[in-house]
Enzyme design. Sequence first.
Site, PDB file in Angstrom:
ATOM      1  CD  GLU A  72     -24.692  -4.017 -25.631  1.00  0.00           C
ATOM      2  OE1 GLU A  72     -24.739  -5.264 -25.572  1.00  0.00           O
ATOM      3  OE2 GLU A  72     -24.789  -3.379 -26.692  1.00  0.00           O
ATOM      4  CG  HIS A 130     -24.802  -8.671 -25.410  1.00  0.00           C
ATOM      5  ND1 HIS A 130     -24.149  -7.750 -26.197  1.00  0.00           N
ATOM      6  CD2 HIS A 130     -24.325  -9.886 -25.797  1.00  0.00           C
ATOM      7  CE1 HIS A 130     -23.319  -8.377 -27.012  1.00  0.00           C
ATOM      8  NE2 HIS A 130     -23.419  -9.679 -26.800  1.00  0.00           N
ATOM      9  CB  SER A 165     -22.547 -10.705 -29.760  1.00  0.00           C
ATOM     10  OG  SER A 165     -21.726 -10.928 -28.657  1.00  0.00           O
TER      11      SER A 165
END
Length: 461
Positions: free
Chosen positions: A301, A399, A197
Site C-alpha cells: 500500500e 494501493h 480507499s
Amino acid sequence: MTAGSPSGSARRVHVESGELEGTAEDGVAAFLGVPYAAPPSGAARFRPPGPARRWRGVRPAVQFGAAAPQPGSLRARLILGRSVPSGADCLVLNVWAPEGARPGALPVLVWLHGGGFTNGSGDVPALRGAVLAKDVDAVVVTVNYRLGPLGFAWHPDLTGDHANLGLLDQRAALEWVGRNISAFGGDPGRVTLAGDSAGAMSAAIQSALPGAGERISALALHSGLPRLAEPDAAADGVERLAAWLGVPVRALAEAGNDALITAAAAIAPAHRFGPVAAGELARGLPAPGALPTLLGTTGDEGTFFLLDERSPRELSDAEARTLAEALLPGDAAARYEAAARALPPERALGSRWAVAAAATVALFDEPADEWAATAPGPVWRTQYCRPATLWDGWLGATHTLDVPVLFGTHRSPEPARLFDGDDGVEQVSARLRRDYRSFLHRGVLDWPQWAPGAPVVRKVS
C-alpha cells in the site's frame, strides 16, 4: 428493461424521475450519468442533497455525467485513470445490468470511488462496470459525490447544522438505489456497499449510520477504514480557506467552485477536507452493523505515497525518514527502523521499501485487523500481492492496484501499462470476480473467516 434487440442497441428503463435510455453490448445494459439528486449549485452548494428533478420524455443515459469539482491527482490517475471533466451537476451515478433478469432478481454492488475525499469519480476507467456486472451476474452501480471543501467543509457560519455533505450525497444515492434498482433487475434487499480507499472509508461509515440495515446488506472495503477529523480542526480548515481567499467564512458560499478547489489545494497539507465528527457523527463513529464484510488490502500500500513527478526513483535514508515522520502515527522512527529490519533480502537496500512497508502496516494492516477484531458480523480478510510490472516493479502491489484487476478493466488504455507483459494477471482477475460472485450471491467466501487469535488472511498473487 426492454429485451430482444441486437447488441449495441438502445435500452429503456423507467425510474422515479422519468424514462432513461441507455445502451447494451455483450449482454450488459449501461445507463450512465443518471441523476440521483438535484445539482448542488447556487444556494444548495453547502446544503444536503435535494431530490432529483423530474424530466419529460426520454432522457439519454449514454454519457458519463460531470465529476465533482476537484484539482486532479497524479497518483490517482496512474492507478485508476482520469476522471471526466468536472461540473456542478455532479450528483449522478452509473448502472451496468446484465440483460434478461426479471425485476428485483439480482444482487447489487454499489461502489464508492476513492481519491482522498478530494479527487476521483465513478467513471474513471478502472471502475467501468460492464465486465464485472456480466461475470458476477449482478447490477453494478458507481457513484459520484461532492469532494473537497464542497463535500466536507464544516463551519457553523458556512454549513450551519449540516456536516459531511459528501456522505449525505452517498446516502442519497443508496436511497435512490433502494427505490429504483429493481427496474434494472436489482434486488434492493441485497445491496453490497463497496469502495476503494476513501470510498472504503465512506462505505464503512455508511454501514454504521442509523438505518443502514435498510440500505445495505453486506460490505466490501478495499484499502480504507474510517477516521474523523475533530470539529475544531475542521472549522480551522474552513477559516484557513477563507483567509487564503481573503473573505469572511460566510462569503465562501458565494465563491466559485474553481476558487474553492484552488484554495483547498493551497492550504494542504496543513488541512485536508474529509469526514468530520459533527452532525450525525458528533459523538464519533457508531459501532458497525453485523454485516458480512470482505476486507481487503494490498501488499505494498505504502508505495502509493512515494509517487510524484520524479517517479520512479530511490529515496535516500534521510528522505525516507522525513516521509515516515509525515505519514506514520506514533513513533515514526521506530516504525521505520522495524520495517527496515523486516524487509526481505531483495528489498533490504531500498529506503523507499522501508517507509512503504511501515506505511502499509500502520495505515492499512493494523486498522484492518482492528476493524476485523471488533466487527460483530463475519469478516473475510484478503491481501492482493501481485506487483505491477510498470517501472520494473517499482510500485509493488501498491494501493488500490487490485481495483482494475477486480473490475476487469486492467487492459483498458489508462491502467494497462501497470500490467504490461503480465499474462498471469488474467487468471487473477477472473479469480477475484469469482470471489465477488460468491460474496454477492451467497454472502460467504471459500476461505476461513478472520478471527482474533486465528487471523486468516488470504493472499492473492
